[in-house]
Scaffold this active site. Structure first.
Site, short mmCIF file in Angstrom:
data_model
loop_
_atom_site.label_atom_id
_atom_site.label_comp_id
_atom_site.label_asym_id
_atom_site.label_seq_id
_atom_site.Cartn_x
_atom_site.Cartn_y
_atom_site.Cartn_z
N ARG A 34 0.82 -1.22 0.00
CA ARG A 34 0.00 0.00 0.00
C ARG A 34 0.85 1.26 0.00
O ARG A 34 0.54 2.22 0.70
CB ARG A 34 -0.92 0.05 1.23
N ARG A 38 -3.94 6.52 0.86
CA ARG A 38 -4.50 7.74 1.48
C ARG A 38 -3.55 8.49 2.38
O ARG A 38 -3.80 9.64 2.73
CB ARG A 38 -5.76 7.37 2.26
N ARG A 47 -7.95 11.34 -5.44
CA ARG A 47 -9.20 10.74 -4.95
C ARG A 47 -10.30 11.76 -4.69
O ARG A 47 -11.47 11.40 -4.62
CB ARG A 47 -8.90 9.91 -3.70
N ASP A 83 -6.80 -3.23 -7.14
CA ASP A 83 -7.31 -3.79 -5.89
C ASP A 83 -7.53 -5.29 -6.05
O ASP A 83 -7.84 -5.79 -7.13
CB ASP A 83 -8.60 -3.12 -5.44
N TYR A 160 -13.88 -12.92 1.05
CA TYR A 160 -14.66 -11.75 0.64
C TYR A 160 -15.94 -12.15 -0.08
O TYR A 160 -17.00 -11.57 0.14
CB TYR A 160 -13.84 -10.83 -0.27
O1 CP3 Z 1 0.16 -1.69 -2.48
C1 CP3 Z 1 -0.23 -0.78 -3.24
O2 CP3 Z 1 0.04 0.42 -3.08
C2 CP3 Z 1 -1.00 -1.19 -4.48
C3 CP3 Z 1 -2.38 -1.11 -4.44
C4 CP3 Z 1 -3.24 -2.04 -3.58
C5 CP3 Z 1 -4.50 -1.62 -3.07
N1 CP3 Z 1 -5.12 -2.69 -2.52
C6 CP3 Z 1 -5.03 -0.25 -3.19
C7 CP3 Z 1 -6.13 0.17 -2.29
C8 CP3 Z 1 -3.10 -3.38 -3.25
C9 CP3 Z 1 -1.92 -4.30 -3.50
C10 CP3 Z 1 -4.30 -3.77 -2.59
C11 CP3 Z 1 -4.55 -5.15 -2.13
C12 CP3 Z 1 -5.71 -5.39 -1.25
N2 CP3 Z 1 -6.97 -4.89 -1.37
C13 CP3 Z 1 -5.70 -6.30 -0.19
C14 CP3 Z 1 -4.54 -7.15 0.18
C15 CP3 Z 1 -3.60 -6.39 1.01
C16 CP3 Z 1 -4.05 -6.25 2.40
O3 CP3 Z 1 -4.13 -5.11 2.86
O4 CP3 Z 1 -4.26 -7.29 3.05
C17 CP3 Z 1 -6.98 -6.31 0.38
C18 CP3 Z 1 -7.42 -7.12 1.58
C19 CP3 Z 1 -7.78 -5.43 -0.37
C20 CP3 Z 1 -9.22 -5.14 -0.19
C21 CP3 Z 1 -9.41 -3.74 0.20
N3 CP3 Z 1 -9.29 -2.68 -0.68
C22 CP3 Z 1 -9.70 -3.21 1.47
C23 CP3 Z 1 -9.88 -4.04 2.73
C24 CP3 Z 1 -9.78 -1.83 1.33
C25 CP3 Z 1 -10.17 -0.81 2.36
C26 CP3 Z 1 -9.03 -0.63 3.29
C27 CP3 Z 1 -8.91 0.83 3.64
O5 CP3 Z 1 -7.77 1.21 3.88
O6 CP3 Z 1 -9.93 1.51 3.69
C28 CP3 Z 1 -9.48 -1.50 -0.02
C29 CP3 Z 1 -9.39 -0.18 -0.60
C30 CP3 Z 1 -8.05 0.24 -1.13
N4 CP3 Z 1 -7.23 -0.55 -1.90
C31 CP3 Z 1 -7.45 1.52 -1.03
C32 CP3 Z 1 -6.26 1.48 -1.76
C33 CP3 Z 1 -5.30 2.61 -2.01
C34 CP3 Z 1 -8.06 2.69 -0.30
C35 CP3 Z 1 -9.11 3.24 -1.17
C36 CP3 Z 1 -9.38 4.68 -0.93
O7 CP3 Z 1 -10.18 4.99 -0.03
O8 CP3 Z 1 -8.79 5.53 -1.65
#
Ligand code: CP3
Length: 352
Positions: A34, A38, A47, A83, A160
């Site tokens: 990540r 944010r 965003r 994602d 999920y």
């Molecule tokens: O690593 C990176 O920078 C690349 C991008 C990336 C995202 N999600 C962007 C994202 C990667 C590799 C993921 C993988 C992902 N997505 C996982 C596996 C990694 C982990 O954390 O275990 C999971 C479980 C998800 C599912 C997911 N997507 C969740 C649970 C959430 C919400 C979490 C939160 O922080 O609110 C997301 C949204 C998400 N994916 C965001 C980003 C940048 C935040 C979205 C936003 O509000 O802008």
């Protein structure tokens, strides 16, 4: 795999790719799960104008947010901006990111009969925007930096798909697993075939290495992992590994490490719940390791961050094949200067 031309591309001998192969790399490479997100003002600015799903489906913006993050942090690799859950849309699940509460699936797989309505992913065409994001990110990235592709591992995607969102006890997904072995097998094999196709397509589009995220598998015990998960994860890794090395990442249960290693992956990604030296012993020194700073440490002072980075580097003891990372994704509350301080500390303390 080594490219066949006489002169390999610059990323081939990068610290990250050398560490993936278990070769001495001059310095310990670092990237952060990540790393674009944010916590970064540049990301928040994008965003403000664009919803998260809309952003994921806009290859130009995906490339831009990742390239900006890589530049700002000075990390040793980029990861595709996307994602984990996007692959569930062409399988027929209705995905939404309502904001704040994390992802939501409107029509989850709840009963064994529901598994039949999950579509087979026949081609990656519906996910073409991901491949375009790979091409544009690769095109904008310095040649010396590898690009990492990724997908969710089958258990995490199944969690999920069944729970319909994040979960505390994984009651629904585990009860499907315990009650109906046939439905579980159908679900996991269907997800496994889709993930394999998706990862191979990312490699064809230009990524150098892929990470399989099993973020929620730590809710299982060792015997359940072996019976209900390992065969499916192993067949994905076996199918993808001839095209690109795999980083196999999981969190939550260090007792699973020997089995994760058995399931495969050139690199095993670990969280902070176990010391890195103990984890490496459990995994086996024939594999590389990625990790494992607690992301909450990035909320402490730069001095403390440096001290904790040094502790992890000391546990790796200069052995080739260590990729520095957090044990899970960067938290939204992280000051960006602290993430930069970590990257700088690892580069300074982990070289030579
Ligand atoms: O690593 C990176 O920078 C690349 C991008 C990336 C995202 N999600 C962007 C994202 C990667 C590799 C993921 C993988 C992902 N997505 C996982 C596996 C990694 C982990 O954390 O275990 C999971 C479980 C998800 C599912 C997911 N997507 C969740 C649970 C959430 C919400 C979490 C939160 O922080 O609110 C997301 C949204 C998400 N994916 C965001 C980003 C940048 C935040 C979205 C936003 O509000 O802008």
């Amino acid at each position: 795999m080594a490219p066949s031309s006489a002169q390999p591309p610059a990323w081939y001998d990068s610290p990250l790719m050398k560490a993936v192969r278990g070769e001495p790399s001059g310095r310990v490479p670092i990237w952060l799960m990540r790393q674009a997100g944010r916590y970064m003002a540049e990301y928040r600015a994008v965003r403000e104008k664009t919803g998260f799903l809309e952003l994921c489906k806009n290859p130009r913006l995906c490339a831009e947010v990742m390239l900006v993050a890589v530049e700002r942090l000075g990390v040793d690799a980029a990861i595709l901006f996307s994602d984990l859950l996007l692959i569930l849309e062409p399988l027929g699940l209705k995905l939404e990111f309502p904001g704040g509460e994390g992802p939501l699936l409107h029509n989850p797989i709840r009963r064994p009969e529901d598994v039949d309505r999950l579509a087979e992913l026949e081609s990656v065409e519906p996910l073409d925007f991901v491949m375009e994001a790979v091409r544009q990110t690769r095109a904008g990235l310095a040649e010396r930096l590898p690009l990492i592709g990724f997908a969710g591992a089958p258990f995490t995607l199944a969690a999920y798909a069944v729970e319909g969102g994040s979960s505390r006890h994984y009651r629904l997904v585990k009860s499907l697993m315990y009650r109906d072995a046939g439905a579980w097998h159908a679900l996991m094999s269907r997800l496994g075939r889709a993930i394999t196709l998706y990862l191979k397509a990312q490699v064809d589009a230009g990524v150098q290495v892929v990470q399989l995220f099993d973020s929620w598998v730590g809710c299982l015990g060792v015997d359940d992992y072996r019976r209900y998960v390992l065969p499916y994860t192993r067949s994905i890794i076996e199918a993808v590994a001839p095209s690109a090395p795999v980083i196999h990442f999981a969190t939550g249960n260090p007792a699973l490490l020997p089995l994760l290693s058995e399931a495969g992956g050139a690199v095993i990604g670990i969280d902070w719940r176990i010391r890195l030296d103990d984890a490496w012993r459990a995994i086996g020194y024939h594999k590389a390791i990625q990790g494992n700073l607690d992301p909450v440490v990035l909320l402490a002072s730069p001095g403390e961050i440096r001290r904790r980075a040094r502790e992890i580097l000391d546990q790796a003891a200069g052995r080739p094949g260590h990729i520095f990372n957090l044990g899970h994704g960067v938290l939204a509350q992280t000051p960006v200067e602290n993430a930069i301080a970590l990257v700088d500390a690892v580069h300074e303390l982990g070289s030579g």
